[in-house]
Design a protein around this motif. Structure first.
Motif, PDB file in Angstrom:
ATOM      1  N   THR A 137       0.822  -1.200   0.000  1.00  0.00           N
ATOM      2  CA  THR A 137       0.000   0.000   0.000  1.00  0.00           C
ATOM      3  C   THR A 137       0.856   1.249   0.000  1.00  0.00           C
ATOM      4  O   THR A 137       0.561   2.232  -0.650  1.00  0.00           O
ATOM      5  N   SER A 138       1.976   1.212   0.742  1.00  0.00           N
ATOM      6  CA  SER A 138       2.775   2.410   0.921  1.00  0.00           C
ATOM      7  C   SER A 138       3.941   2.504  -0.043  1.00  0.00           C
ATOM      8  O   SER A 138       4.474   3.575  -0.278  1.00  0.00           O
ATOM      9  N   ALA A 139       4.400   1.362  -0.580  1.00  0.00           N
ATOM     10  CA  ALA A 139       5.637   1.389  -1.354  1.00  0.00           C
ATOM     11  C   ALA A 139       5.484   1.009  -2.819  1.00  0.00           C
ATOM     12  O   ALA A 139       6.455   0.977  -3.540  1.00  0.00           O
ATOM     13  N   GLY A 140       4.282   0.696  -3.271  1.00  0.00           N
ATOM     14  CA  GLY A 140       4.175   0.299  -4.663  1.00  0.00           C
ATOM     15  C   GLY A 140       2.736   0.243  -5.119  1.00  0.00           C
ATOM     16  O   GLY A 140       1.809   0.424  -4.335  1.00  0.00           O
ATOM     17  N   PRO A 141       2.503   0.003  -6.405  1.00  0.00           N
ATOM     18  CA  PRO A 141       1.153  -0.064  -6.955  1.00  0.00           C
ATOM     19  C   PRO A 141       0.340  -1.189  -6.339  1.00  0.00           C
ATOM     20  O   PRO A 141       0.880  -2.208  -5.931  1.00  0.00           O
ATOM     21  N   ALA A 142      -0.968  -0.990  -6.309  1.00  0.00           N
ATOM     22  CA  ALA A 142      -1.847  -1.972  -5.680  1.00  0.00           C
ATOM     23  C   ALA A 142      -1.857  -3.293  -6.433  1.00  0.00           C
ATOM     24  O   ALA A 142      -2.189  -4.321  -5.869  1.00  0.00           O
ATOM     25  N   MET A 143      -1.475  -3.276  -7.741  1.00  0.00           N
ATOM     26  CA  MET A 143      -1.554  -4.513  -8.507  1.00  0.00           C
ATOM     27  C   MET A 143      -0.386  -5.455  -8.251  1.00  0.00           C
ATOM     28  O   MET A 143      -0.379  -6.572  -8.722  1.00  0.00           O
ATOM     29  N   GLU A 144       0.641  -5.024  -7.525  1.00  0.00           N
ATOM     30  CA  GLU A 144       1.777  -5.880  -7.258  1.00  0.00           C
ATOM     31  C   GLU A 144       1.387  -6.981  -6.272  1.00  0.00           C
ATOM     32  O   GLU A 144       0.957  -6.710  -5.164  1.00  0.00           O
ATOM     33  N   VAL A 145       1.544  -8.217  -6.702  1.00  0.00           N
ATOM     34  CA  VAL A 145       1.231  -9.354  -5.838  1.00  0.00           C
ATOM     35  C   VAL A 145       2.376 -10.352  -5.922  1.00  0.00           C
ATOM     36  O   VAL A 145       3.149 -10.352  -6.893  1.00  0.00           O
ATOM     37  N   SER A 146       2.470 -11.201  -4.918  1.00  0.00           N
ATOM     38  CA  SER A 146       3.500 -12.236  -4.934  1.00  0.00           C
ATOM     39  C   SER A 146       3.056 -13.380  -5.848  1.00  0.00           C
ATOM     40  O   SER A 146       1.896 -13.447  -6.269  1.00  0.00           O
ATOM     41  N   ALA A 147       3.988 -14.288  -6.119  1.00  0.00           N
ATOM     42  CA  ALA A 147       3.666 -15.431  -6.975  1.00  0.00           C
ATOM     43  C   ALA A 147       2.586 -16.299  -6.344  1.00  0.00           C
ATOM     44  O   ALA A 147       1.692 -16.807  -7.036  1.00  0.00           O
ATOM     45  N   ALA A 199      -9.036  -7.966  -9.206  1.00  0.00           N
ATOM     46  CA  ALA A 199      -7.809  -8.493  -9.803  1.00  0.00           C
ATOM     47  C   ALA A 199      -7.800  -8.273 -11.313  1.00  0.00           C
ATOM     48  O   ALA A 199      -6.760  -7.969 -11.910  1.00  0.00           O
ATOM     49  N   TYR A 200      -8.982  -8.401 -11.954  1.00  0.00           N
ATOM     50  CA  TYR A 200      -9.083  -8.137 -13.390  1.00  0.00           C
ATOM     51  C   TYR A 200      -8.969  -6.636 -13.673  1.00  0.00           C
ATOM     52  O   TYR A 200      -8.291  -6.220 -14.617  1.00  0.00           O
ATOM     53  N   VAL A 201      -9.614  -5.836 -12.846  1.00  0.00           N
ATOM     54  CA  VAL A 201      -9.585  -4.378 -13.041  1.00  0.00           C
ATOM     55  C   VAL A 201      -8.165  -3.837 -12.911  1.00  0.00           C
ATOM     56  O   VAL A 201      -7.739  -2.965 -13.680  1.00  0.00           O
ATOM     57  N   LEU A 202      -7.405  -4.372 -11.951  1.00  0.00           N
ATOM     58  CA  LEU A 202      -6.045  -3.901 -11.717  1.00  0.00           C
ATOM     59  C   LEU A 202      -5.030  -4.504 -12.680  1.00  0.00           C
ATOM     60  O   LEU A 202      -3.859  -4.144 -12.658  1.00  0.00           O
ATOM     61  N   GLY A 203      -5.486  -5.455 -13.496  1.00  0.00           N
ATOM     62  CA  GLY A 203      -4.580  -6.042 -14.469  1.00  0.00           C
ATOM     63  C   GLY A 203      -3.734  -7.174 -13.945  1.00  0.00           C
ATOM     64  O   GLY A 203      -2.761  -7.577 -14.588  1.00  0.00           O
ATOM     65  N   VAL A 204      -4.090  -7.707 -12.782  1.00  0.00           N
ATOM     66  CA  VAL A 204      -3.356  -8.848 -12.237  1.00  0.00           C
ATOM     67  C   VAL A 204      -3.686 -10.104 -13.032  1.00  0.00           C
ATOM     68  O   VAL A 204      -2.809 -10.911 -13.359  1.00  0.00           O
ATOM     69  N   LEU A 205      -4.969 -10.288 -13.372  1.00  0.00           N
ATOM     70  CA  LEU A 205      -5.416 -11.420 -14.175  1.00  0.00           C
ATOM     71  C   LEU A 205      -5.679 -10.955 -15.604  1.00  0.00           C
ATOM     72  O   LEU A 205      -6.186  -9.856 -15.824  1.00  0.00           O
ATOM     73  N   ALA A 206      -5.315 -11.799 -16.553  1.00  0.00           N
ATOM     74  CA  ALA A 206      -5.470 -11.452 -17.966  1.00  0.00           C
ATOM     75  C   ALA A 206      -6.917 -11.604 -18.401  1.00  0.00           C
ATOM     76  O   ALA A 206      -7.525 -12.671 -18.179  1.00  0.00           O
ATOM     77  N   PRO A 207      -7.514 -10.608 -19.033  1.00  0.00           N
ATOM     78  CA  PRO A 207      -8.900 -10.720 -19.520  1.00  0.00           C
ATOM     79  C   PRO A 207      -8.991 -11.642 -20.728  1.00  0.00           C
ATOM     80  O   PRO A 207      -8.019 -11.826 -21.473  1.00  0.00           O
ATOM     81  N   PRO A 211      -8.325 -21.344 -18.722  1.00  0.00           N
ATOM     82  CA  PRO A 211      -8.551 -20.953 -17.330  1.00  0.00           C
ATOM     83  C   PRO A 211      -7.855 -19.645 -16.983  1.00  0.00           C
ATOM     84  O   PRO A 211      -6.903 -19.261 -17.663  1.00  0.00           O
ATOM     85  N   PRO A 212      -8.352 -18.976 -15.940  1.00  0.00           N
ATOM     86  CA  PRO A 212      -7.772 -17.685 -15.557  1.00  0.00           C
ATOM     87  C   PRO A 212      -6.268 -17.788 -15.334  1.00  0.00           C
ATOM     88  O   PRO A 212      -5.771 -18.786 -14.806  1.00  0.00           O
ATOM     89  N   ALA A 213      -5.550 -16.760 -15.740  1.00  0.00           N
ATOM     90  CA  ALA A 213      -4.098 -16.739 -15.599  1.00  0.00           C
ATOM     91  C   ALA A 213      -3.622 -15.338 -15.314  1.00  0.00           C
ATOM     92  O   ALA A 213      -4.279 -14.357 -15.682  1.00  0.00           O
ATOM     93  N   GLN A 214      -2.501 -15.239 -14.648  1.00  0.00           N
ATOM     94  CA  GLN A 214      -1.915 -13.955 -14.333  1.00  0.00           C
ATOM     95  C   GLN A 214      -1.491 -13.245 -15.623  1.00  0.00           C
ATOM     96  O   GLN A 214      -0.992 -13.878 -16.551  1.00  0.00           O
ATOM     97  N   ARG A 215      -1.682 -11.966 -15.654  1.00  0.00           N
ATOM     98  CA  ARG A 215      -1.262 -11.179 -16.817  1.00  0.00           C
ATOM     99  C   ARG A 215       0.267 -11.064 -16.795  1.00  0.00           C
ATOM    100  O   ARG A 215       0.842 -10.658 -15.773  1.00  0.00           O
ATOM    101  N   ARG A 216       0.907 -11.435 -17.873  1.00  0.00           N
ATOM    102  CA  ARG A 216       2.358 -11.411 -17.941  1.00  0.00           C
ATOM    103  C   ARG A 216       2.844 -10.040 -18.426  1.00  0.00           C
ATOM    104  O   ARG A 216       2.234  -9.434 -19.303  1.00  0.00           O
TER     105      ARG A 216
END
Length: 218
Positions: A137-147, A199-207, A211-216
């Motif tokens: 929340t404080s150090a980077g974009p909200a879409m950053e997630v771990s593997a 997750a889709y709105v933030l671009g974490v998951l590919a539209p 099956p659903p997959a992380q956006r590369r």
């Protein structure tokens, strides 16, 4: 020879303790005097975007970097272990956040020798107090997630149950719920359906992908 009833009681207590650890939102690890991690809960493993199984067997000094002012406390802890003393020591530490490209976190690692006195390997209970708020929340974009978080989101979007997600990523049900709750609070959404949508709105998951997959990253 160890009495069978005592043996059974020990494992019953140990399993109960591990279940409680998994449920706690506070980052906790148990290690040997040499720093080797023997048990860790999902909250602690999540600091590096790992599962508890990926942290067990590693050394705390490989995961945390003591600050420049931590030397006196480390010396006191070393002396206490040598003399078999029981006390609590707070050590300032730094580490790299989950999914961070060098993003640094700061906090306090509270270390306390526990269990029966042993001249070789007393158990150390370590509790992490994160000094700052949520790193993401404080150090980077909200879409950053771990593997691990990304994989959980992929499976949740596909409709997998919590138990199925846990089996796929090597976490307990409580561990999966911890990550889902952590993401929900970070993105300020009320439930799993909204979490997947965010997750889709933030671009974490590919539209447009099943099956659903992380956006590369391109």
């Amino acid at each position: 020879m160890v009495d069978s009833a005592e043996h059974e009681a020990y494992f019953t207590w140990r399993n109960y303790f591990m279940m409680l650890m998994d449920r706690l939102p506070v980052p906790i690890a148990i290690c040997r005097a040499n720093g080797e991690v023997t048990a860790v809960n999902p909250a602690m493993a999540a600091e590096w975007g790992l599962t508890p199984g990926q942290v067990r067997g590693r050394n705390l000094l490989d995961l945390f970097r003591p600050s420049e002012t931590a030397a006196p406390q480390l010396d006191r802890l070393t002396e206490a272990l040598r003399l078999g003393r029981r006390s609590r020591y707070a050590i300032d530490v730094r580490w790299t956040a989950a999914g961070g490209e060098g993003a640094g976190c700061e906090g306090e690692l509270v270390v306390e020798p526990v269990g029966d006195a042993s001249p070789t390997y007393p158990a150390l209970l370590t509790v992490l107090r994160v000094r700052s708020a949520e790193t993401s929340t404080s150090a980077g974009p909200a879409m950053e997630v771990s593997a691990v978080e990304a994989r959980i989101l992929e499976l949740a979007a596909a409709g997998a149950t919590t138990a199925a997600i846990g089996k796929a990523v090597g976490l307990t049900v409580d561990g999966v719920n911890y990550h889902l709750t952590r993401l929900s609070r970070r993105w300020r959404v009320p439930n799993r359906t909204a979490l997947v949508a965010k997750a889709y709105v933030l671009g974490v998951l590919a539209p447009g992908q099943w099956p659903p997959a992380q956006r590369r990253s391109e």
